[in-house]
Design a protein around this motif. Structure first.
Motif, PDB file in Angstrom:
ATOM      1  N   THR A 179       0.855  -1.182   0.000  1.00  0.00           N
ATOM      2  CA  THR A 179       0.000   0.000   0.000  1.00  0.00           C
ATOM      3  C   THR A 179       0.891   1.231   0.000  1.00  0.00           C
ATOM      4  O   THR A 179       2.063   1.158   0.381  1.00  0.00           O
ATOM      5  CB  THR A 179      -0.941   0.013   1.222  1.00  0.00           C
ATOM      6  OG1 THR A 179      -1.902   1.073   1.086  1.00  0.00           O
ATOM      7  CG2 THR A 179      -0.165   0.200   2.520  1.00  0.00           C
ATOM      8  N   ASN A 180       0.338   2.352  -0.414  1.00  0.00           N
ATOM      9  CA  ASN A 180       1.055   3.620  -0.304  1.00  0.00           C
ATOM     10  C   ASN A 180       0.927   4.097   1.135  1.00  0.00           C
ATOM     11  O   ASN A 180      -0.124   4.573   1.561  1.00  0.00           O
ATOM     12  CB  ASN A 180       0.474   4.643  -1.269  1.00  0.00           C
ATOM     13  CG  ASN A 180       1.121   6.013  -1.117  1.00  0.00           C
ATOM     14  OD1 ASN A 180       2.139   6.168  -0.448  1.00  0.00           O
ATOM     15  ND2 ASN A 180       0.526   7.022  -1.741  1.00  0.00           N
ATOM     16  N   SER A 181       1.988   3.961   1.914  1.00  0.00           N
ATOM     17  CA  SER A 181       1.932   4.292   3.333  1.00  0.00           C
ATOM     18  C   SER A 181       1.726   5.778   3.586  1.00  0.00           C
ATOM     19  O   SER A 181       1.309   6.178   4.673  1.00  0.00           O
ATOM     20  CB  SER A 181       3.211   3.824   4.029  1.00  0.00           C
ATOM     21  OG  SER A 181       4.348   4.479   3.487  1.00  0.00           O
ATOM     22  N   LYS A 187      -8.769   2.379   3.659  1.00  0.00           N
ATOM     23  CA  LYS A 187      -8.316   1.519   2.571  1.00  0.00           C
ATOM     24  C   LYS A 187      -9.028   0.171   2.598  1.00  0.00           C
ATOM     25  O   LYS A 187      -9.260  -0.407   3.665  1.00  0.00           O
ATOM     26  CB  LYS A 187      -6.802   1.317   2.659  1.00  0.00           C
ATOM     27  CG  LYS A 187      -6.028   2.609   2.462  1.00  0.00           C
ATOM     28  CD  LYS A 187      -4.528   2.403   2.551  1.00  0.00           C
ATOM     29  CE  LYS A 187      -3.792   3.727   2.324  1.00  0.00           C
ATOM     30  NZ  LYS A 187      -2.324   3.570   2.409  1.00  0.00           N
ATOM     31  N   TYR A 218       3.752   1.355  -9.309  1.00  0.00           N
ATOM     32  CA  TYR A 218       3.257   2.566  -8.665  1.00  0.00           C
ATOM     33  C   TYR A 218       3.937   3.799  -9.265  1.00  0.00           C
ATOM     34  O   TYR A 218       5.161   3.855  -9.397  1.00  0.00           O
ATOM     35  CB  TYR A 218       3.505   2.534  -7.156  1.00  0.00           C
ATOM     36  CG  TYR A 218       2.856   3.710  -6.462  1.00  0.00           C
ATOM     37  CD1 TYR A 218       1.531   3.651  -6.083  1.00  0.00           C
ATOM     38  CD2 TYR A 218       3.554   4.892  -6.233  1.00  0.00           C
ATOM     39  CE1 TYR A 218       0.904   4.726  -5.476  1.00  0.00           C
ATOM     40  CE2 TYR A 218       2.944   5.980  -5.632  1.00  0.00           C
ATOM     41  CZ  TYR A 218       1.613   5.896  -5.261  1.00  0.00           C
ATOM     42  OH  TYR A 218       0.999   6.981  -4.673  1.00  0.00           O
ATOM     43  N   LEU A 228      -3.084   1.357  -4.989  1.00  0.00           N
ATOM     44  CA  LEU A 228      -2.245   1.367  -3.790  1.00  0.00           C
ATOM     45  C   LEU A 228      -2.498   2.585  -2.915  1.00  0.00           C
ATOM     46  O   LEU A 228      -2.207   2.556  -1.717  1.00  0.00           O
ATOM     47  CB  LEU A 228      -0.769   1.281  -4.174  1.00  0.00           C
ATOM     48  CG  LEU A 228      -0.333   0.014  -4.912  1.00  0.00           C
ATOM     49  CD1 LEU A 228       1.183  -0.101  -4.926  1.00  0.00           C
ATOM     50  CD2 LEU A 228      -0.949  -1.227  -4.295  1.00  0.00           C
ATOM     51  N   ASP A 229      -3.026   3.659  -3.481  1.00  0.00           N
ATOM     52  CA  ASP A 229      -3.418   4.808  -2.671  1.00  0.00           C
ATOM     53  C   ASP A 229      -4.644   4.507  -1.816  1.00  0.00           C
ATOM     54  O   ASP A 229      -4.815   5.087  -0.734  1.00  0.00           O
ATOM     55  CB  ASP A 229      -3.719   6.012  -3.563  1.00  0.00           C
ATOM     56  CG  ASP A 229      -2.471   6.664  -4.130  1.00  0.00           C
ATOM     57  OD1 ASP A 229      -1.363   6.407  -3.598  1.00  0.00           O
ATOM     58  OD2 ASP A 229      -2.591   7.421  -5.111  1.00  0.00           O
ATOM     59  N   HIS A 230      -5.521   3.597  -2.302  1.00  0.00           N
ATOM     60  CA  HIS A 230      -6.822   3.399  -1.667  1.00  0.00           C
ATOM     61  C   HIS A 230      -7.077   1.964  -1.225  1.00  0.00           C
ATOM     62  O   HIS A 230      -8.204   1.656  -0.802  1.00  0.00           O
ATOM     63  CB  HIS A 230      -7.930   3.868  -2.611  1.00  0.00           C
ATOM     64  CG  HIS A 230      -7.873   5.330  -2.922  1.00  0.00           C
ATOM     65  ND1 HIS A 230      -8.412   6.281  -2.100  1.00  0.00           N
ATOM     66  CD2 HIS A 230      -7.287   6.000  -3.955  1.00  0.00           C
ATOM     67  CE1 HIS A 230      -8.182   7.484  -2.615  1.00  0.00           C
ATOM     68  NE2 HIS A 230      -7.497   7.344  -3.738  1.00  0.00           N
ATOM     69  N   SER A 231      -6.084   1.096  -1.311  1.00  0.00           N
ATOM     70  CA  SER A 231      -6.245  -0.297  -0.908  1.00  0.00           C
ATOM     71  C   SER A 231      -5.033  -0.745  -0.099  1.00  0.00           C
ATOM     72  O   SER A 231      -3.946  -0.164  -0.203  1.00  0.00           O
ATOM     73  CB  SER A 231      -6.388  -1.222  -2.138  1.00  0.00           C
ATOM     74  OG  SER A 231      -7.436  -0.809  -2.975  1.00  0.00           O
ATOM     75  N   GLU A 232      -5.233  -1.796   0.687  1.00  0.00           N
ATOM     76  CA  GLU A 232      -4.142  -2.449   1.400  1.00  0.00           C
ATOM     77  C   GLU A 232      -4.166  -3.920   1.001  1.00  0.00           C
ATOM     78  O   GLU A 232      -5.115  -4.645   1.317  1.00  0.00           O
ATOM     79  CB  GLU A 232      -4.308  -2.299   2.904  1.00  0.00           C
ATOM     80  CG  GLU A 232      -3.148  -2.894   3.695  1.00  0.00           C
ATOM     81  CD  GLU A 232      -3.286  -2.640   5.172  1.00  0.00           C
ATOM     82  OE1 GLU A 232      -2.854  -1.551   5.635  1.00  0.00           O
ATOM     83  OE2 GLU A 232      -3.849  -3.516   5.879  1.00  0.00           O
TER      84      GLU A 232
END
Length: 589
Positions: A179-181, A187, A218, A228-232
């Protein structure tokens, strides 16, 4: 009465009847047929430890018993044949029970052949350089996390049986969290589990390549970027590393290697896909300790199973009631996919019940969306593969109400590398990417239109310019593989948003049908993106559509780069031609 059959022997069948069944007669019959059909010699066949057979399945009660006691690989529809993996002992038992069976010689020989490294093979499993070993998988994914700490984390979630038991080997069970931390929005969780059946080589490599494409994509691929901005995303690529090490030697090993319950060292272990706690041991598994479907001494008795279930409890909300007919709400979030091989199926709950799951309609819809990408047959597990409780998918849907699927990919356990590269991978990677897109609202958005073929007239424009955006929005992208038809509707609207997905956007902009009217289930649409209010730099343009039933589909995105306005545009923006201060400050700086 029993039958012996070869799929490579020009379809010839020899039927042996009025035979007194017993070890000597069975093997004599195999030898006679081998001579007649030019099969391997009796001496060679006598060394076979396992056989692939087709079993006639006309009696429902007999089928139910077979599903519990032997390793069924595939069913061929209601009343059709079962494809099963059996030991020599089980082969004789089938005959003594009056079950008709035929040997699949091609697969039997394939599973009994010695696997050796290819000439000059470096890495990978011997004979299969395209599939990474357990150690290579762990090394590559852990390095991926080290190289991209803002996007990936390598997390130890438990231990294998061998490690827990204090044996000479054993492994940690690892979860790669992607994910984008930096992004702090809510997410959607997506859990991808692979290779809990050790002999299935494809799933671990498919999961590993999916992970690599996510991380490396990414900022390069617009859809991966917003995912990756909105999911894990949680990826357990090697769910049964102990067993996998045995499979890497060429053994057709299915279970973990727990040796507490079977005295035969070649048959020990617990089937991790029958060991889960939800409806454990109720149907479709064996209490025989040496069976390939042995469910273990109790629910979630194995440390690998405990690791999976603990992770689910950490990442999934409980969104379903306690009763079998309690449905998860339509706005439930989260998605679970378990990767297996083989058979080319996408199956959904229930696994251990023949009744439809309470979210069956929505599960079918998303399943048929996966089918559009991979062309697999889409069906409820208990209908297509037979009821089998105690699987990991039972926990994810049964306990948490999460949309749950098992992908049975490929056509054999030890899929040849060229087939994996040219067929399995290009079919199933797009399905997994769609799963990641749909994880936020898996029971709602898959019934809406997809946005595809996004195109900007220019991908980089000076600030203040307008740029034409075109796309296709399509409500027909479903394929069930022959198991039902998905309803489709006409498109009712199409829109775009900038830098925020539709569920977070404060402003959306309409796209118009190119032909002048929304009157079809698939439409080409276009519109203009005004960059005058956009900051300099890269932007995500999300495109999405709604159908006549009110269902909004998952979005797709495209990058737009906004650059410094041109000198001509600055000059013409509110300045008089004789304004000397403008020339001094801007040009003469």
């Amino acid at each position: 009465m029993f039958n012996l059959f070869t799929s490579r022997g020009r379809g010839r069948r020899e039927k042996f009847s009025k035979i007194v069944l017993g070890r000597g007669v069975v093997w004599a019959g195999i030898w006679c047929l081998a001579v007649f059909l030019g099969r391997p010699t009796f001496a060679e066949e006598a060394t076979f430890s396992q056989w692939v057979v087709e079993i006639e399945a006309r009696n429902p009660s007999a089928v139910s018993l077979l599903l519990e006691e032997i390793d069924v690989l595939e069913t061929r529809g209601e009343g059709g044949a079962l494809l099963a993996l059996v030991s020599s002992r089980e082969l004789e038992e089938l005959s003594t029970q009056g079950v008709e069976w035929r040997i699949d010689w091609q697969r039997t020989e394939a599973l009994n052949r010695t696997i050796e490294p290819l000439p000059d093979q470096g890495g990978g499993i011997p004979g299969f350089p395209c599939y990474r070993t357990v150690e290579e998988t762990f090394a590559d994914l852990s390095q991926l996390a080290l190289d991209h700490p803002d996007l990936a984390t390598w997390v130890d979630i438990g231990d294998s049986w061998e490690k827990v038991s204090g044996g000479p080997g054993g492994y940690d069970i690892f979860d790669l969290v992607i994910t984008n931390s930096v992004s702090k929005v809510d997410k959607a969780p997506f859990f991808l589990l692979a290779a809990i059946h050790a002999r299935e080589l494809v799933p671990a490599e498919l999961a590993t390549l999916f992970a690599e494409q996510l991380v490396l994509g990414y900022g390069v691929d617009p859809d991966i970027t917003w995912i990756l901005d909105h999911s894990e995303i949680h990826i357990v690529a090697q769910g049964n590393p102990d067993g996998r090490k045995r499979a890497e030697t060429g053994l057709l090993w299915r279970k973990n290697i727990d040796n507490d319950y079977c005295s035969d060292s070649n048959l020990r272990g617990i089937d991790l896909n029958r060991n889960s706690s939800f409806r454990w041991a109720t149907v479709g598994s064996s209490s025989s300790e040496c069976s390939n479907t042995f469910h273990g001494p109790g629910p979630a008795s194995e440390p690998e199973t405990q690791a999976f279930e603990t992770l689910m409890a950490q990442i999934f909300e409980d969104q379903r009631g306690p009763e079998d007919d309690d449905a998860a709400p339509l706005d439930a979030t989260g998605l679970f996919v378990s990767l297996h091989s083989f058979g080319e199926w996408v199956v959904f709950p229930w696994d251990g019940l023949t009744a439809e799951a309470p979210n069956s309609t929505e599960l079918q819809t998303l399943g048929r969306k996966f089918g559009f990408f991979n062309g697999h047959r889409i069906c409820q597990t208990s209908d297509c593969l037979g009821p089998a409780a105690g699987g990991t998918s039972g926990v994810s849907y049964g306990e948490y109400g999460v949309a749950t699927y098992t992908f049975e990919v490929g056509t054999w356990f030890f899929e040849e590398c060229p087939v994996f590269a040219s067929d399995v991978l290009p079919k199933n990677l797009p399905a997994l990417f769609y799963a990641a897109k749909a994880a936020r609202r898996p029971y709602q958005e898959p019934s809406g239109p997809d946005a595809v073929d996004l195109l900007l007239a220019e991908t980089s424009v000076p600030q203040g310019e307008e740029v034409v955006l075109t796309a296709t929005v399509d409500d027909t992208r479903y394929d069930s593989g022959g198991f039902g038809t998905e309803p489709t509707q006409m498109i009712s609207s199409a829109s775009y948003s900038v830098d925020s997905p539709p569920w977070l956007a404060t402003e959306v902009h309409s796209l118009a049908p190119v032909d002048g009217a929304f009157d079809a289930a698939a439409e080409d649409v276009s519109g203009v993106v005004d960059t005058s209010t956009l900051a300099l730099g890269q932007h995500l343009i999300y495109v999405f559509a709604t159908d006549a039933a009110g269902s909004r589909g998952v979005p797709s995105a495209i990058f737009l780069e906004v650059t410094e306005p041109s000198l001509t545009e600055v000059f013409s923006d509110g300045f008089e031609s004789g304004d000397s201060s403008f020339w001094t400050s801007t040009v003469g700086g």
